[in-house]
Every structure is written in C-alpha cells, then in structure tokens.
Design an enzyme around this catalytic site. Structure first.
Site, mmCIF file in Angstrom:
data_model
loop_
_atom_site.group_PDB
_atom_site.id
_atom_site.type_symbol
_atom_site.label_atom_id
_atom_site.label_comp_id
_atom_site.label_asym_id
_atom_site.label_seq_id
_atom_site.Cartn_x
_atom_site.Cartn_y
_atom_site.Cartn_z
ATOM 1 N N ASP A 21 0.583 -1.455 0.001
ATOM 2 C CA ASP A 21 -0.084 0.052 0.090
ATOM 3 C C ASP A 21 0.935 1.245 0.071
ATOM 4 O OD1 ASP A 21 -1.813 1.894 0.363
ATOM 5 O OD2 ASP A 21 -2.246 1.374 2.433
ATOM 6 N N ASN A 23 -0.045 4.449 -0.544
ATOM 7 C CA ASN A 23 -0.597 5.698 -0.162
ATOM 8 C C ASN A 23 -1.511 5.645 1.273
ATOM 9 O OD1 ASN A 23 -2.660 4.232 -1.159
ATOM 10 N ND2 ASN A 23 -3.837 6.113 -2.245
ATOM 11 N N ASP A 25 -3.862 3.982 2.572
ATOM 12 C CA ASP A 25 -5.460 3.907 2.563
ATOM 13 C C ASP A 25 -5.751 2.629 3.039
ATOM 14 O OD1 ASP A 25 -5.033 2.341 0.427
ATOM 15 O OD2 ASP A 25 -6.692 3.499 -0.929
ATOM 16 N N ASP A 29 -1.692 -1.163 -3.870
ATOM 17 C CA ASP A 29 -2.064 -0.184 -5.240
ATOM 18 C C ASP A 29 -0.886 -0.644 -6.130
ATOM 19 O OD1 ASP A 29 0.031 1.547 -4.119
ATOM 20 O OD2 ASP A 29 -1.534 2.096 -2.792
ATOM 21 N N ASP A 98 -4.744 -10.391 -15.830
ATOM 22 C CA ASP A 98 -5.735 -11.308 -15.610
ATOM 23 C C ASP A 98 -6.683 -11.010 -16.646
ATOM 24 O OD1 ASP A 98 -7.264 -13.549 -14.061
ATOM 25 O OD2 ASP A 98 -6.000 -12.927 -12.371
ATOM 26 N N ASP A 193 -9.196 -16.208 -16.784
ATOM 27 C CA ASP A 193 -9.794 -16.754 -15.657
ATOM 28 C C ASP A 193 -10.907 -17.727 -16.118
ATOM 29 O OD1 ASP A 193 -10.548 -16.091 -12.780
ATOM 30 O OD2 ASP A 193 -12.289 -15.823 -13.643
ATOM 31 N N GLU A 247 -6.856 -20.739 -16.642
ATOM 32 C CA GLU A 247 -7.281 -21.469 -15.428
ATOM 33 C C GLU A 247 -8.525 -22.388 -15.727
ATOM 34 O OE1 GLU A 247 -9.201 -20.376 -11.094
ATOM 35 O OE2 GLU A 247 -9.992 -19.665 -13.059
ATOM 36 N N HIS A 319 -4.167 -16.995 -5.210
ATOM 37 C CA HIS A 319 -5.006 -16.260 -4.298
ATOM 38 C C HIS A 319 -6.398 -16.921 -3.783
ATOM 39 C CE1 HIS A 319 -6.783 -15.802 -8.240
ATOM 40 N NE2 HIS A 319 -7.809 -15.201 -7.902
ATOM 41 N N ASP A 320 -6.388 -17.949 -4.337
ATOM 42 C CA ASP A 320 -7.993 -18.972 -4.134
ATOM 43 C C ASP A 320 -7.699 -20.104 -3.321
ATOM 44 O OD1 ASP A 320 -9.421 -17.364 -5.958
ATOM 45 O OD2 ASP A 320 -9.107 -18.445 -7.601
HETATM 46 O O1 ISL Z 1 -11.652 -20.513 -5.402
HETATM 47 C C1 ISL Z 1 -12.084 -21.605 -5.708
HETATM 48 C C2 ISL Z 1 -12.227 -22.496 -4.935
HETATM 49 O O2 ISL Z 1 -12.256 -21.932 -3.415
HETATM 50 C C3 ISL Z 1 -12.220 -21.972 -7.199
HETATM 51 O O3 ISL Z 1 -13.425 -22.677 -7.275
HETATM 52 C C4 ISL Z 1 -12.617 -20.905 -8.105
HETATM 53 O O4 ISL Z 1 -13.803 -19.978 -7.815
HETATM 54 C C5 ISL Z 1 -12.365 -21.151 -9.425
HETATM 55 O O5 ISL Z 1 -11.097 -21.540 -9.538
HETATM 56 C C6 ISL Z 1 -12.452 -19.767 -10.180
HETATM 57 O O6 ISL Z 1 -11.274 -18.972 -9.853
HETATM 58 C C7 ISL Z 1 -11.204 -17.775 -10.531
HETATM 59 O O7 ISL Z 1 -12.757 -17.281 -10.817
HETATM 60 C C8 ISL Z 1 -13.221 -16.686 -9.802
HETATM 61 C C9 ISL Z 1 -12.595 -15.856 -8.850
HETATM 62 O O8 ISL Z 1 -13.434 -15.785 -7.724
HETATM 63 C C10 ISL Z 1 -11.334 -16.406 -8.258
HETATM 64 O O9 ISL Z 1 -10.644 -15.631 -7.711
HETATM 65 C C11 ISL Z 1 -10.445 -16.694 -9.675
HETATM 66 O O10 ISL Z 1 -9.134 -17.198 -9.546
HETATM 67 C C12 ISL Z 1 -14.582 -16.027 -10.213
HETATM 68 O O11 ISL Z 1 -13.854 -14.748 -11.499
HETATM 69 CA CA CA Z 2 -3.417 2.253 -1.375
#
Ligand code: ISL
Ligand code: CA
Length: 545
Positions: A21, A23, A25, A29, A98, A193, A247, A319-320
C-alpha cells in the site's frame, strides 16, 4: 521441445490488494508494486501475473469487472499501469494480466444495456424465462431473477458476476478488442480466468440433482470452447509475442492436450486442479487427511501425460488456495517443509509459479470469527452450509482451513505495524505471525525460505535440464517420498524429498553426482530427516567436480 521464454522464467503472482500500500489507505496499489520491483528483481522472477486491477465494484475483489479499459481508483490510474509496464520491462520482467471474460460485473454497461434489451446487447448474457437448475461455484443457485428485465440470468459465480454469452459473435469481438487494447499497451500475455467455462449449452437444460455444481456438464469443457479459443488465437494472440495460461478447474490431461497442443493454437498452458484435491474430495469444503501420495500421484500423472508433448504449470498456491505449508507441509517444520515443497514442485517440467508470500513461507491466517473474513465465497459457503444443517463450529473449522482469505492477508514485509504493508489498518487483517515471518527477517537469516527460493530460481537459469529435460518417476510406490529424475542427452537431475515430518530410511547414494541443493546443513547416512530435500546433478561424460 521448442524453446520459448515463458517456459524458462519463474512467474510471480501479485494479488494487488494485499501486496504493498503506497498511499496508506489500507489497500495495496500499483505504485506499491512499482516500489517493490527491486525486491522482485532480486528474487529473480521473470514474469509477473497481476490479479485484476480493472474498475470493479469489488464484490469478488476485482474478478467482477465493470470497465476493462480502466483501473480501479483504489489501485491507481492508467498512468500508473503504464508506468508499471515500463518499469518492469526496464528490469527485464514481463507482465501478464488477468483476463476475466467468462463474466463481467453486473455494473458493466453491457449488462446494464442487456437488462434494458438495448440493441445488440440484449443477447450479451444468458437469459431465461424460467429459473434453471444450475449451481454456483460460490454455493447456492447460478440463476437469479432480474426484476427490470423480468427474466433470470446466469452467474456461475456471485450474483454480481453475470456470465457472458460467448455464442454471440459480438461478445467475442468485444473480448478481442480489449485483449488488443492491453497487448498494444505492452502487456506480455494473459492468465485466462475460468476459461473452460466460457462455452455453454445454450439450451440451458436443467442439471440432474448434485450437491455441488449442478448442471456442470452443460458448461464444463463444452466443445465450442475450442472453437472460441482458436478464434482468439487466430485473430489476436498470434499477432503478438505473448503467452496465455488458462485457469481450468476440472480438466483431465486429454482436454488439456486439446487446449494446449501448439498445433491447435488455443492456449500455451493451463492450471489444472487435480493436485489441489490432495486434502479434499472433489471440492475443498469436503476435507480429508493429507498424505504425500495424494499430492504425488496427480502431479506425477500430469508430468507423465504431458511429458515431451504438452507443458505444465507448476503451482501449489494462488489467491484462491490456502497456504501450502498448512496443507502439504507442517507449521512445526515451516522452513523444512516450505523448502521441500519448492524442490518437489519446481524441478518438475513446466512453468513455475510463486504466489506472493510463498517465497517467505507465509501461512494461513485462520481467523477465528466470521466477521474477520472479507471473501464473498467464504460468506456464501457459510450460509449454504448452515442451510444444509451444518453447525456453526463445523463451518468455521472448514473456513479456517480452506477460506481464500488465508492466502489474501497482506504481504509481510517487516515487523513494523501491519507488517510494513501499510500504516493504515489494512482491508484484511495481517496474519498474527508477521513479527517472525516477514521479508526483512528472512533476508537477514542465513537459512531462510527466501534465500532458498532465490537459489532454486538461480539453478533453473543455470541448468537447462531443469527446464527442458524429460521427466521420470523414481521410487513411485514409496508412500513418503517424492523422487524423480530429469534428463537430457547431456545432463541429469535427481530429486529426492521426504514428504513427511518423520525420518525416513533412505539408502541410495549418488556418488558420481554433485549435490547442488539441500535444505539441511548436514546429511545423515541412510536416512532422510523430516522434510529433507536433496537435488543432485550430473553432466554426462563429465567427472564429479
Ligand atoms: O476458489 C475456488 C475454490 O475456492 C475456485 O473454485 C475458484 O472459484 C475457481 O477456481 C475460479 O477462480 C477464478 O474465478 C473466480 C474468482 O473468484 C477467483 O478468484 C478466480 O481465480 C471468478 O472470477
Ligand atoms: Ca493504497
């Protein structure tokens, strides 16, 4: 095996909200990322995959896009992203964005116009008079009523993420246009995605009853998927020096081969999910006890099936997904298991991916109370589970282990307040362990996860066999070991990992090889220590140095 830059570099995934971050907040970013380019450079990664920074109501933190050609104000401006591209390129780091085009946000003007049945937009999404029996990835129904249009629309994810109708050629032209927009700005590719969901059976037949993803056979890997991807490749991707990673949950190697076989010109590689099932049944909320075999089997399957033909994506985190130490390693052996997992994974064939924080051994936050969680999936699943009769305690146990927020807590830079991420309270709490686990502490230590990752990245640059060598399992039926061989005509690598927290008897020696990497200072004869990893190298026709 054709030599290509995207096979040779490490990819580092940045979740912008939680990286840095600038700035104060409380939200990470783009200028924050620019600040940290020297860190990325020193780590040695060659490609950044940036999770969405586009304009968005942030219902799914950026995976719900309302304008593909603008940046969310909390992340910065178009000038900031242009500067990021320029500064990364100066540092010889490429940028992959992405591409979220299975759905838009319901706040996108296409959806607003579709609701009003305005001209060509009327059919930009999936609309039905009757509610169809399909289930959402986030729990609950995938079809919701829109009052204004008086019809139901499809959203495989949150209500605010309506699915685009890819059968409509105008929709495909829109996607091509926005891809060109970003490629012309200088980005080097896309992480696509949920790309294997874009094509659907447009009759939208009701799905047979299923506890999860009801109706999935009507949208998972639909045959038109290949047609549409080939079209994107022909009209856009082939004109740029870029790469794509799709993905793709629920693909097998056969479908992956269709998607990535260079002759077919669709994608360059995919993220498959088989190994993400190592601690659960089919979906992550149905958890089971982890065993090394459950991770080794799917990974080896993909290595063998794609060997010499396709190309894998090597990842354990994003991140999932919860943090890999919690799932496949041990908090009691944080350094040992984090480094062992790195060896186990990154010496395989494929493009290696690091998710921010993985390189310093970050672990799950496991917040105790529901209100600490920000993720829409977590809250939806909690509601769905409760409706199905599961207790609060049971749901919280699942969430503590499996919530996506486990991976989304702010990056731990140092031991200052909020881990040096921000001076403001961050949008999602920092993991309590930031005083011990942070970049500054890791950089100071002699034996650290961070230094180990740097070393792994260096080795990949030094020994081409790690990138292009063939793969062969070793000791496959040994339930505690991950072991394999990589080889070309001139070089060979042997990887031996103890996947457990126990000592494991191991008698093999490789006297005419050099041990180029290990996570223990000293080896013990005849056994592997908990999570011990060893990597051996030999140049064929050359004596041991
Ligand atoms: O996160 C999952 C399980 O917890 C997966 O089912 C995930 O939702 C799936 O892999 C799809 O992920 C992607 O599309 C989603 C988004 O929420 C995820 O962050 C992204 O990586 C919808 O855009
Ligand atoms: Ca920020």
């Amino acid at each position: 095996m054709k030599k290509q830059w995207f096979k040779e570099e490490f990819v580092y995934q940045i979740y912008p909200r939680s990286f840095k971050d600038s700035n104060n907040d409380g939200i990470g970013d783009i200028p924050g990322i620019i600040e940290k380019i020297p860190y990325l450079k020193e780590l040695g990664v060659g490609i950044i995959w940036l999770s969405p920074v586009y304009k968005s109501p942030m219902e799914d933190f950026g995976y719900d896009i309302s304008d593909y050609r603008d940046i969310a104000p909390e992340f910065g401006t178009m000038d900031d992203i242009k500067r990021l591209i320029k500064e990364l390129h100066k540092a010889k780091i490429r940028l992959v964005m992405d591409l979220v085009v299975n759905h838009t946000s319901s706040a996108h003007e296409w959806f607003q116009k579709s609701v009003k049945k305005e001209g060509k937009y009327a059919d930009y999404y999936h609309w039905e008079d009757k509610k169809k029996k399909w289930g959402s990835f986030f729990g609950g129904d995938a079809w919701s009523y829109n009052e204004e249009r008086g019809q139901y629309y499809l959203h495989l994810f949150a209500k605010g993420q309506p699915d685009l109708n890819w059968d409509n050629p105008d929709v495909r032209e829109e996607v091509k246009d926005l891809m060109r927009f970003w490629l012309d700005l200088g980005v080097d590719g896309f992480r696509c995605d949920v790309i294997n969901l874009i094509a659907k059976n447009n009759q939208h037949p009701n799905g047979p009853w299923s506890p999860i993803l009801r109706g999935r056979k009507y949208y998972l890997n639909h045959p038109n998927l290949h047609k549409y991807l080939h079209e994107l490749h022909r009209d856009v991707l082939s004109k740029y020096d870029c790469f794509t990673v799709g993905e793709t949950a629920f693909v097998n190697p056969k479908v992956a081969d269709l998607l990535t076989n260079p002759l077919r010109q669709e994608l360059d590689m995919v993220f498959q999910f088989d190994h993400m099932g190592a601690d659960n049944y089919f979906i992550k909320w149905f958890m089971k006890k982890f065993k090394p075999m459950n991770l080794k089997k799917p990974l080896a399957k993909w290595q063998n099936q794609l060997n010499g033909k396709g190309w894998n994506s090597l990842y354990l985190e994003n991140h999932d997904q919860p943090r890999s130490i919690n799932r496949f390693g041990s908090l009691d052996y944080r350094y040992e298991s984090a480094t062992m997992l790195a060896v186990m994974l990154y010496f395989q064939q494929g493009t290696p991916y690091i998710y921010q924080g993985q390189e310093i051994g970050m672990t799950n936050a496991a917040f105790e109370t529901l209100d600490k969680y920000q993720d829409i999936e977590t809250h939806n699943i909690y509601r769905t589970g409760r409706k199905m009769g599961m207790s609060h305690k049971r749901m919280m146990n699942k969430i503590k282990m499996m919530s996506r927020d486990n991976a989304r807590t702010p990056m731990q830079w140092d031991d200052n307040a909020n881990a040096g991420f921000s001076t403001h309270d961050p949008w999602l709490s920092v993991n309590d362990n930031y005083k011990e686990i942070n970049v500054a502490a890791e950089a100071k230590k002699d034996q650290s996860v961070l230094h180990f990752f740097q070393r792994v990245i260096e080795l990949r640059k030094k020994y081409p066999v790690i990138v292009y060598g063939k793969y062969e399992d070793l000791d496959f039926y040994h339930k505690d070991l991950y072991s394999y061989r990589r080889f070309t005509k001139t070089e060979e690598i042997i990887v031996v990992c103890n996947g457990t927290s126990k000592e494991v008897v191991y008698e093999k020696n490789y006297p005419d090889y050099n041990m180029i990497l290990t996570n223990y200072r000293d080896q013990v004869d005849g056994l592997l220590q908990p999570y011990e990893a060893r990597v051996f190298h030999k140049s064929l026709g050359q004596k041991k140095k």
